[in-house]
Design an enzyme around this catalytic site. Structure first.
Site, short mmCIF file in Angstrom:
data_model
loop_
_atom_site.label_atom_id
_atom_site.label_comp_id
_atom_site.label_asym_id
_atom_site.label_seq_id
_atom_site.Cartn_x
_atom_site.Cartn_y
_atom_site.Cartn_z
N HIS A 1 76.56 76.10 46.79
CA HIS A 1 76.05 77.20 47.50
C HIS A 1 75.17 76.36 48.65
O HIS A 1 74.92 76.79 49.72
CB HIS A 1 75.09 78.07 46.81
CG HIS A 1 75.98 78.98 45.76
ND1 HIS A 1 75.59 79.25 44.58
CD2 HIS A 1 76.99 79.82 46.12
CE1 HIS A 1 76.52 80.08 43.99
NE2 HIS A 1 76.88 80.55 44.99
N LYS B 1 77.50 94.21 37.78
CA LYS B 1 77.74 92.67 37.55
C LYS B 1 77.08 91.97 36.41
O LYS B 1 77.57 91.15 36.03
CB LYS B 1 77.41 91.79 38.56
CG LYS B 1 78.85 91.81 39.66
CD LYS B 1 78.90 90.78 40.63
CE LYS B 1 80.25 90.67 41.35
NZ LYS B 1 80.34 89.10 41.94
N ARG C 1 86.78 77.77 47.83
CA ARG C 1 87.04 76.56 47.02
C ARG C 1 88.56 76.36 46.59
O ARG C 1 89.03 75.25 46.74
CB ARG C 1 86.22 76.91 45.55
CG ARG C 1 84.98 76.66 45.83
CD ARG C 1 84.17 77.32 44.48
NE ARG C 1 84.36 78.75 44.72
CZ ARG C 1 83.65 79.58 43.80
NH1 ARG C 1 83.09 79.13 42.58
NH2 ARG C 1 83.94 80.80 44.04
N SER D 1 78.80 79.31 39.54
CA SER D 1 77.79 79.79 38.92
C SER D 1 78.01 79.85 37.39
O SER D 1 77.19 79.67 36.36
CB SER D 1 77.00 80.94 39.42
OG SER D 1 76.69 80.80 40.49
P1 ADP Z 1 80.30 86.33 45.11
O1 ADP Z 1 79.73 87.01 43.57
O2 ADP Z 1 79.86 87.16 46.29
O3 ADP Z 1 81.33 85.64 44.90
P2 ADP Z 1 78.86 83.66 44.42
O4 ADP Z 1 77.48 83.76 44.13
O5 ADP Z 1 79.94 83.49 43.14
O6 ADP Z 1 78.89 85.24 44.87
O7 ADP Z 1 79.49 83.18 45.97
C1 ADP Z 1 78.84 83.15 47.07
C2 ADP Z 1 79.83 82.57 48.08
O8 ADP Z 1 79.50 81.09 48.03
C3 ADP Z 1 81.22 82.96 47.96
O9 ADP Z 1 81.75 82.82 49.30
C4 ADP Z 1 81.82 81.77 46.98
O10 ADP Z 1 83.28 81.50 47.50
C5 ADP Z 1 81.06 80.64 47.60
N1 ADP Z 1 80.94 79.54 46.81
C6 ADP Z 1 80.39 79.38 45.40
N2 ADP Z 1 80.66 78.36 44.89
C7 ADP Z 1 80.87 77.40 45.87
C8 ADP Z 1 81.22 75.94 45.88
N3 ADP Z 1 81.07 75.33 44.87
N4 ADP Z 1 81.65 75.66 47.04
C9 ADP Z 1 81.67 76.21 48.32
N5 ADP Z 1 81.42 77.54 48.35
C10 ADP Z 1 81.10 78.06 47.06
#
Ligand code: ADP
Length: 162
Positions: free
Chosen positions: A17, A41, A92, A130
């Site tokens: 992130h 969620k 990803r 996460s």
């Molecule tokens: P959501 O529930 O909206 O998917 P996340 O917290 O899982 O929320 O992810 C938020 C954003 O960050 C999404 O666009 C996700 O694809 C991106 N993201 C999550 N992990 C990574 C990572 N390791 N590298 C790049 N982008 C990421």
């Protein structure tokens, strides 16, 4: 002024992130990290905990043009409320693409003036989520290097208590 909104669950905020956020902070004048408040969620960390950890990172990384907020309901409404010009998301794998493709169509339907920009995950972060962090932490494994250092202890202790 260009304003980006980076929405997500951030449950918890990872170095993946952070990578996306740092790129966005370099591209836009101002960026809002928008923490999703969605009871369906069943997040592990409360909205307050997630926001506090993100604020720790903003201070530690000196991301002075980034603010942290929270939203529920429609993202486009939140984006409008902070006068965002763009949404920011990370990609990803192809599975992310499928999902993002659908969300983008919905968001364009709701507000066709907003556009989304995507940053590819760094090669070393393409498998980082996460959920992985929580799984590792719950079983007592090392989360070093997966989450920003400033939050490592908070996350480790919090997951150990679960
Ligand atoms: P959501 O529930 O909206 O998917 P996340 O917290 O899982 O929320 O992810 C938020 C954003 O960050 C999404 O666009 C996700 O694809 C991106 N993201 C999550 N992990 C990574 C990572 N390791 N590298 C790049 N982008 C990421």
């Amino acid at each position: 002024m260009t304003v980006g909104v980076y929405p997500g669950s951030f449950d918890p905020f990872t170095v993946g992130h952070l990578d996306v956020l740092t790129n966005a902070a370099g591209l836009f004048d101002l960026v809002y990290v928008a923490v999703l408040h969605n009871v369906d969620k069943r997040p592990t960390f409360t909205v307050q905990e997630r926001m506090e950890m993100i604020r720790n990172v903003l201070a530690a990384e000196k991301l002075d043009n980034v603010r942290c907020g929270t939203f529920d309901g429609l993202l486009v409404e939140y984006a409008k409320s902070v006068q965002a010009t763009h949404i920011v998301r990370g990609l990803r794998a192809t599975s992310d693409f499928e999902y993002e493709f659908q969300i983008d169509a919905v968001n364009r339907h709701l507000d066709n003036s907003l556009r989304t920009v995507y940053f590819m995950a760094s090669p070393g972060h393409s498998f980082l989520s996460s959920s992985n962090v929580k799984e590792i932490g719950l079983w007592g494994g090392s989360i070093k290097g997966l989450v920003p250092e400033i939050n490592e202890d908070i996350i480790r202790e919090r997951l150990a208590r679960k």
